[in-house]
Structure formats: C-alpha cells, structure tokens
Write a protein that holds these residues in place. Structure first.
Motif, PDB file in Angstrom:
ATOM      1  N   PRO A 219       0.811  -1.228   0.000  1.00  0.00           N
ATOM      2  CA  PRO A 219       0.000   0.000   0.000  1.00  0.00           C
ATOM      3  C   PRO A 219       0.840   1.272   0.000  1.00  0.00           C
ATOM      4  O   PRO A 219       0.427   2.297  -0.542  1.00  0.00           O
ATOM      5  CB  PRO A 219      -0.819  -0.114   1.293  1.00  0.00           C
ATOM      6  N   ALA A 220       2.030   1.211   0.598  1.00  0.00           N
ATOM      7  CA  ALA A 220       2.890   2.391   0.646  1.00  0.00           C
ATOM      8  C   ALA A 220       3.403   2.777  -0.734  1.00  0.00           C
ATOM      9  O   ALA A 220       3.868   3.904  -0.932  1.00  0.00           O
ATOM     10  CB  ALA A 220       4.061   2.155   1.597  1.00  0.00           C
ATOM     11  N   ALA A 221       3.339   1.843  -1.703  1.00  0.00           N
ATOM     12  CA  ALA A 221       3.825   2.132  -3.048  1.00  0.00           C
ATOM     13  C   ALA A 221       2.788   2.821  -3.915  1.00  0.00           C
ATOM     14  O   ALA A 221       3.113   3.311  -4.999  1.00  0.00           O
ATOM     15  CB  ALA A 221       4.278   0.839  -3.726  1.00  0.00           C
ATOM     16  N   VAL A 222       1.545   2.879  -3.460  1.00  0.00           N
ATOM     17  CA  VAL A 222       0.461   3.446  -4.285  1.00  0.00           C
ATOM     18  C   VAL A 222       0.759   4.877  -4.735  1.00  0.00           C
ATOM     19  O   VAL A 222       0.592   5.204  -5.909  1.00  0.00           O
ATOM     20  CB  VAL A 222      -0.882   3.349  -3.540  1.00  0.00           C
ATOM     21  N   PRO A 223       1.199   5.786  -3.857  1.00  0.00           N
ATOM     22  CA  PRO A 223       1.485   7.155  -4.329  1.00  0.00           C
ATOM     23  C   PRO A 223       2.584   7.218  -5.388  1.00  0.00           C
ATOM     24  O   PRO A 223       2.570   8.103  -6.243  1.00  0.00           O
ATOM     25  CB  PRO A 223       1.920   7.887  -3.047  1.00  0.00           C
ATOM     26  N   LEU A 224       3.520   6.276  -5.349  1.00  0.00           N
ATOM     27  CA  LEU A 224       4.615   6.274  -6.317  1.00  0.00           C
ATOM     28  C   LEU A 224       4.187   5.678  -7.649  1.00  0.00           C
ATOM     29  O   LEU A 224       4.659   6.089  -8.710  1.00  0.00           O
ATOM     30  CB  LEU A 224       5.806   5.485  -5.754  1.00  0.00           C
ATOM     31  N   LEU A 225       3.296   4.699  -7.608  1.00  0.00           N
ATOM     32  CA  LEU A 225       2.809   4.071  -8.834  1.00  0.00           C
ATOM     33  C   LEU A 225       1.691   4.881  -9.470  1.00  0.00           C
ATOM     34  O   LEU A 225       1.478   4.818 -10.684  1.00  0.00           O
ATOM     35  CB  LEU A 225       2.304   2.653  -8.534  1.00  0.00           C
ATOM     36  N   GLY A 226       0.953   5.640  -8.661  1.00  0.00           N
ATOM     37  CA  GLY A 226      -0.219   6.363  -9.131  1.00  0.00           C
ATOM     38  C   GLY A 226      -1.475   5.586  -8.764  1.00  0.00           C
ATOM     39  O   GLY A 226      -1.536   4.369  -8.948  1.00  0.00           O
ATOM     40  N   VAL A 227      -2.491   6.278  -8.243  1.00  0.00           N
ATOM     41  CA  VAL A 227      -3.667   5.578  -7.740  1.00  0.00           C
ATOM     42  C   VAL A 227      -4.411   4.826  -8.831  1.00  0.00           C
ATOM     43  O   VAL A 227      -5.045   3.795  -8.578  1.00  0.00           O
ATOM     44  CB  VAL A 227      -4.619   6.563  -7.022  1.00  0.00           C
ATOM     45  N   ARG A 228      -4.339   5.290 -10.073  1.00  0.00           N
ATOM     46  CA  ARG A 228      -5.040   4.602 -11.163  1.00  0.00           C
ATOM     47  C   ARG A 228      -4.251   3.421 -11.712  1.00  0.00           C
ATOM     48  O   ARG A 228      -4.802   2.581 -12.421  1.00  0.00           O
ATOM     49  CB  ARG A 228      -5.365   5.580 -12.289  1.00  0.00           C
ATOM     50  N   GLU A 229      -2.954   3.367 -11.433  1.00  0.00           N
ATOM     51  CA  GLU A 229      -2.108   2.292 -11.955  1.00  0.00           C
ATOM     52  C   GLU A 229      -1.760   1.247 -10.908  1.00  0.00           C
ATOM     53  O   GLU A 229      -1.294   0.152 -11.244  1.00  0.00           O
ATOM     54  CB  GLU A 229      -0.804   2.882 -12.510  1.00  0.00           C
ATOM     55  N   ALA A 230      -1.975   1.553  -9.640  1.00  0.00           N
ATOM     56  CA  ALA A 230      -1.593   0.633  -8.572  1.00  0.00           C
ATOM     57  C   ALA A 230      -2.435  -0.632  -8.619  1.00  0.00           C
ATOM     58  O   ALA A 230      -3.636  -0.601  -8.887  1.00  0.00           O
ATOM     59  CB  ALA A 230      -1.748   1.320  -7.215  1.00  0.00           C
ATOM     60  N   GLY A 231      -1.788  -1.743  -8.368  1.00  0.00           N
ATOM     61  CA  GLY A 231      -2.501  -3.018  -8.350  1.00  0.00           C
ATOM     62  C   GLY A 231      -1.526  -4.155  -8.172  1.00  0.00           C
ATOM     63  O   GLY A 231      -0.349  -4.063  -8.544  1.00  0.00           O
ATOM     64  N   ALA A 232      -1.984  -5.245  -7.598  1.00  0.00           N
ATOM     65  CA  ALA A 232      -1.126  -6.389  -7.347  1.00  0.00           C
ATOM     66  C   ALA A 232      -0.960  -7.231  -8.603  1.00  0.00           C
ATOM     67  O   ALA A 232      -1.808  -7.251  -9.485  1.00  0.00           O
ATOM     68  CB  ALA A 232      -1.710  -7.240  -6.225  1.00  0.00           C
ATOM     69  N   VAL A 233       0.167  -7.937  -8.660  1.00  0.00           N
ATOM     70  CA  VAL A 233       0.428  -8.906  -9.729  1.00  0.00           C
ATOM     71  C   VAL A 233       0.310 -10.292  -9.122  1.00  0.00           C
ATOM     72  O   VAL A 233       0.893 -10.579  -8.070  1.00  0.00           O
ATOM     73  CB  VAL A 233       1.822  -8.695 -10.341  1.00  0.00           C
ATOM     74  N   MET A 234      -0.453 -11.157  -9.782  1.00  0.00           N
ATOM     75  CA  MET A 234      -0.716 -12.494  -9.253  1.00  0.00           C
ATOM     76  C   MET A 234      -0.311 -13.558 -10.269  1.00  0.00           C
ATOM     77  O   MET A 234      -0.375 -13.335 -11.473  1.00  0.00           O
ATOM     78  CB  MET A 234      -2.209 -12.640  -8.919  1.00  0.00           C
ATOM     79  N   ARG A 235       0.097 -14.713  -9.758  1.00  0.00           N
ATOM     80  CA  ARG A 235       0.357 -15.871 -10.619  1.00  0.00           C
ATOM     81  C   ARG A 235      -0.904 -16.723 -10.683  1.00  0.00           C
ATOM     82  O   ARG A 235      -1.609 -16.881  -9.683  1.00  0.00           O
ATOM     83  CB  ARG A 235       1.503 -16.715 -10.071  1.00  0.00           C
ATOM     84  N   ALA A 236      -1.156 -17.279 -11.847  1.00  0.00           N
ATOM     85  CA  ALA A 236      -2.314 -18.145 -12.015  1.00  0.00           C
ATOM     86  C   ALA A 236      -1.994 -19.233 -13.025  1.00  0.00           C
ATOM     87  O   ALA A 236      -1.129 -19.061 -13.895  1.00  0.00           O
ATOM     88  CB  ALA A 236      -3.524 -17.334 -12.480  1.00  0.00           C
ATOM     89  N   HIS A 237      -2.690 -20.366 -12.936  1.00  0.00           N
ATOM     90  CA  HIS A 237      -2.565 -21.450 -13.899  1.00  0.00           C
ATOM     91  C   HIS A 237      -3.858 -21.548 -14.699  1.00  0.00           C
ATOM     92  O   HIS A 237      -4.962 -21.456 -14.135  1.00  0.00           O
ATOM     93  CB  HIS A 237      -2.277 -22.774 -13.198  1.00  0.00           C
ATOM     94  N   VAL A 238      -3.728 -21.706 -15.997  1.00  0.00           N
ATOM     95  CA  VAL A 238      -4.894 -21.829 -16.860  1.00  0.00           C
ATOM     96  C   VAL A 238      -5.467 -23.231 -16.694  1.00  0.00           C
ATOM     97  O   VAL A 238      -4.802 -24.230 -16.983  1.00  0.00           O
ATOM     98  CB  VAL A 238      -4.524 -21.571 -18.334  1.00  0.00           C
ATOM     99  N   GLN A 239      -6.718 -23.281 -16.249  1.00  0.00           N
ATOM    100  CA  GLN A 239      -7.356 -24.565 -15.954  1.00  0.00           C
ATOM    101  C   GLN A 239      -8.250 -25.050 -17.091  1.00  0.00           C
ATOM    102  O   GLN A 239      -8.292 -26.242 -17.390  1.00  0.00           O
ATOM    103  CB  GLN A 239      -8.180 -24.439 -14.666  1.00  0.00           C
ATOM    104  N   ALA A 240      -8.973 -24.116 -17.723  1.00  0.00           N
ATOM    105  CA  ALA A 240      -9.896 -24.513 -18.792  1.00  0.00           C
ATOM    106  C   ALA A 240     -10.311 -23.286 -19.583  1.00  0.00           C
ATOM    107  O   ALA A 240     -10.234 -22.155 -19.104  1.00  0.00           O
ATOM    108  CB  ALA A 240     -11.123 -25.210 -18.204  1.00  0.00           C
ATOM    109  N   HIS A 241     -10.748 -23.535 -20.821  1.00  0.00           N
ATOM    110  CA  HIS A 241     -11.330 -22.499 -21.672  1.00  0.00           C
ATOM    111  C   HIS A 241     -12.770 -22.887 -21.964  1.00  0.00           C
ATOM    112  O   HIS A 241     -13.042 -23.996 -22.451  1.00  0.00           O
ATOM    113  CB  HIS A 241     -10.556 -22.361 -22.985  1.00  0.00           C
ATOM    114  N   GLY A 242     -13.697 -21.978 -21.672  1.00  0.00           N
ATOM    115  CA  GLY A 242     -15.099 -22.268 -21.892  1.00  0.00           C
ATOM    116  C   GLY A 242     -15.583 -21.838 -23.264  1.00  0.00           C
ATOM    117  O   GLY A 242     -14.991 -20.965 -23.910  1.00  0.00           O
ATOM    118  N   ASP A 243     -16.688 -22.429 -23.714  1.00  0.00           N
ATOM    119  CA  ASP A 243     -17.289 -22.064 -25.002  1.00  0.00           C
ATOM    120  C   ASP A 243     -17.852 -20.647 -24.991  1.00  0.00           C
ATOM    121  O   ASP A 243     -18.078 -20.061 -26.049  1.00  0.00           O
ATOM    122  CB  ASP A 243     -18.401 -23.054 -25.361  1.00  0.00           C
TER     123      ASP A 243
END
Length: 366
Positions: A219-243
């Motif tokens: 949260p302390a990085a938000v002013p440096l990144l900009g409030v509209r650009e701040a956000g977490a980066v997450m890892r994910a695995h692709v499980q399925a693609h739906g129709d």
C-alpha cells in the motif's frame, strides 16, 4: 550473477543517492521523470562517472574509489529508447557488426530466431516499424555477448500496437537468454509484465525495492505508482477455456473466470489486478453479476492524504490490493487481520495486464 550498485551524484540542485542489487531476471527501475533512472544506467554502463560509486557485476569491479572501468570493457549491452541502428547498413549488417565483438557460443541464427528477424535481414532501418527497429537493436546487443543488458525506456517511443508487438519478444528474451536485465521504465504495465525485481525511485532515492509481487502489492507504493495504476500482480494457472469465452484460472485462494485468455491449458501466467477494480464485502455476496469472489484477509491499511485508503490483502498466500474510500473503511469497520471477500469483475483485467509462457491476450470485454 548479481549487479550491486551504490552511488551518489549531484546535478545542480538534484542529488542522486541510491543503493540496490539486481540479480537474475529483470530488475525494473521505476519512477517519474527526473527520479534518476537514466543516470543510474548510464553510470552502470560507464557513460557517466559519478561523484562516488561502488558498482560491481559478479566479481568484476566497474567503479570503486580506485577504478572506473571504461565502457568497452564492461561487457554490457545497451538498448536505448531510439534503437540507434546504423542507417546505412541493412539489418543483417547491423547484426554482423555487433557479432564481431561477441563470443562464438551464441550463434547469429539463434538470436535471429529468438527475435523473429529472419524476414527483416535485407531491409534498412528506415523501412522498419518502431517495434521492428527495437527488435533489431535487441539482437545487436545480444550478439555482443553481454554479461548484463541495460534497457532504457525501450518501448517509450512506440504506440500501443507496436508496444504489443514487441512485448512477447521481451518475454522470450527474459526466459531464454539468462542475461540479467536492468530495465528502465515509467510504464507500470511494462514493469508488471516483465520484471522479477522492482526498484521504486523518488527524488533520487530508493523508496521501495524487492520482489515485484511484494512491491506492487505494498500500500505504501500506491502514491509512487499512481492511484489509477496501482494493483497487485498475481500468478495463475490456466485450468480450462469455456465455449462462452471465459477461461478458468486457478489461484491459491480459488478460481478466477476471465475473458479472452489465449494461453494454453496448464500454463502459468501472471496478471495485474488494479486496486480500483477490487470490491470488498464483509459477507459472502450473492446475486451479483460478478462471479469472481475470493476469501481474503486484511494485512495492512494505509490512508493517503486524500479521501482514499489502500488495503493490502492476503489471498491464501497471494497478495491482492484494494483501493476504497476512507468512509468505507470506517463504515465497514475494516481492520488488520479481518477476514472478508474480494470481488473482481471478469471484464476488469485488460490485455496489457497479462504475460506468460506464450503470446497471450486478454479482452477487456464490452
């Protein structure tokens, strides 16, 4: 191989004083214009002699009290914002010029394949798009067999389509070459996609530094990144693609269903979820159009100078960030250690917020 930087330098009223380390992978120097990013890479390259510096790459001393190694002895590849190709030479000749200074182990054909340059070899730089010129510049830098690659705003001069064209090649460069990269940018989307380590600069000082996933969710990085650009980066695995166009991604805390994911099933991707796109609920919500609901715990709350607050969330070991109003913090009684639910719309993750082991795209939806 680790790059260690400890330097100070003064330009008139501006004083740069930084200390950090850059290990394997991509280390991003991020900050507003004038924060000192380009000065740092120029000092590492030997193009600037700082007032005081201790700079080493592995066991090689670039700068200390007695040494200032000249640029041509530093085994560094430098990719500038404006490519800087030889205009009178073809692409092949530009590459061959750099190859004269490199070792024999990295073949010309491998670099050409890595960066998709085969169809461009006979052309002159003036006939190339901005993205093509930067790919050639990358190839030229790699063929000199660098031990470190410096990239100073390499995509800043490109428009959206050209930027999207070259980002997959940077992903491949990072994963296949093993060359440590010091990457300068003021574009959060680039850093979130490419970086492993992030160094946040403010006014010539290191404000935050560490693994990308930790810094982006701070949260302390938000002013440096900009409030509209701040956000977490997450890892994910692709499980399925739906129709129906939705793809199911597996995270530590559960699943997300998002639009337009073109990565193959089983692959790992990373995605950036903007803090402003995360809603919070004290109870398990029902009757919502948004189907992405994750159980989370509040790690920290940081109130800014205005009417908002940044909230760091633990999603079963993954970091998430939410931005809410100060009134919401009070009315909901939010506090550290509290369990609640985070809601993410399927249409909130855009194309420039994704990277993985192949060419990927997210559609922001209607």
């Amino acid at each position: 191989m680790t790059l260690s930087v400890d330097l100070s330098h003064r330009f008139g009223d501006f004083a740069l004083d930084v200390t950090f380390e850059a290990g394997s992978g991509v280390t991003a120097l991020f900050g507003r214009s004038g924060a000192g990013k380009s000065t740092i890479v120029n000092a590492v390259a030997g193009l600037l002699r700082p007032d005081r510096a201790d700079i080493t790459l592995g066991s090689t001393v670039f700068n200390d009290m007695r040494t200032c190694l000249p640029p041509h002895k530093r085994r560094i590849g430098y990719v500038f914002q404006d490519a800087r190709l030889f205009p009178h030479l073809s692409v092949a000749q530009n590459l061959d010029y750099a190859a004269r200074f490199g070792a024999k182990s990295k073949t010309r054909s491998h670099v050409i394949e890595l960066l998709g340059l085969g169809a461009l070899l006979s052309r002159r730089p003036a006939t190339l798009s901005g993205g093509e010129r930067q790919r050639v510049a990358l190839g030229r830098a790699l063929l000199a067999e660098p031990e470190l690659l410096l990239m100073d705003e390499p995509l800043a001069a490109l428009d959206g389509p050209r930027k999207s064209e070259i980002l997959p090649y940077l992903d491949r460069l990072k994963s296949e070459t093993g060359v440590p990269i010091l990457y300068v940018s003021h574009a959060v989307d680039e850093v979130a996609r490419l970086a492993d380590t992030m160094v946040l600069l403010e006014g010539g000082r290191v404000a935050r530094a560490g693994p990308l996933f930790d810094v982006m969710a701070d949260p302390a990085a938000v002013p440096l990144l900009g409030v509209r650009e701040a956000g977490a980066v997450m890892r994910a695995h692709v499980q399925a693609h739906g129709d129906d166009g939705l793809s199911t991604l597996r995270l530590a805390a559960g699943t997300l269903n998002l639009l337009g994911v073109h990565a193959p099933v089983g692959s790992e991707i990373r995605l950036r979820v903007l803090a402003q796109d995360v809603l919070l609920s004290l109870e398990m919500p029902t009757g919502l159009s948004a189907q992405n609901i994750l159980p989370v715990t509040i790690k920290a709350i940081r109130s800014g100078g205005g009417h908002g607050a940044a909230i760091s969330l633990d999603a079963n070991g993954d970091a998430l960030l939410a931005r809410v109003t100060a009134r919401a913090v009070t009315s909901m009684g939010l506090h550290e250690g509290q369990s609640l639910f985070a809601i993410i719309k399927a249409t909130s993750v855009a194309q420039n917020a994704i990277s993985g082991d192949t060419t990927l795209a997210f559609s922001p939806g209607p």
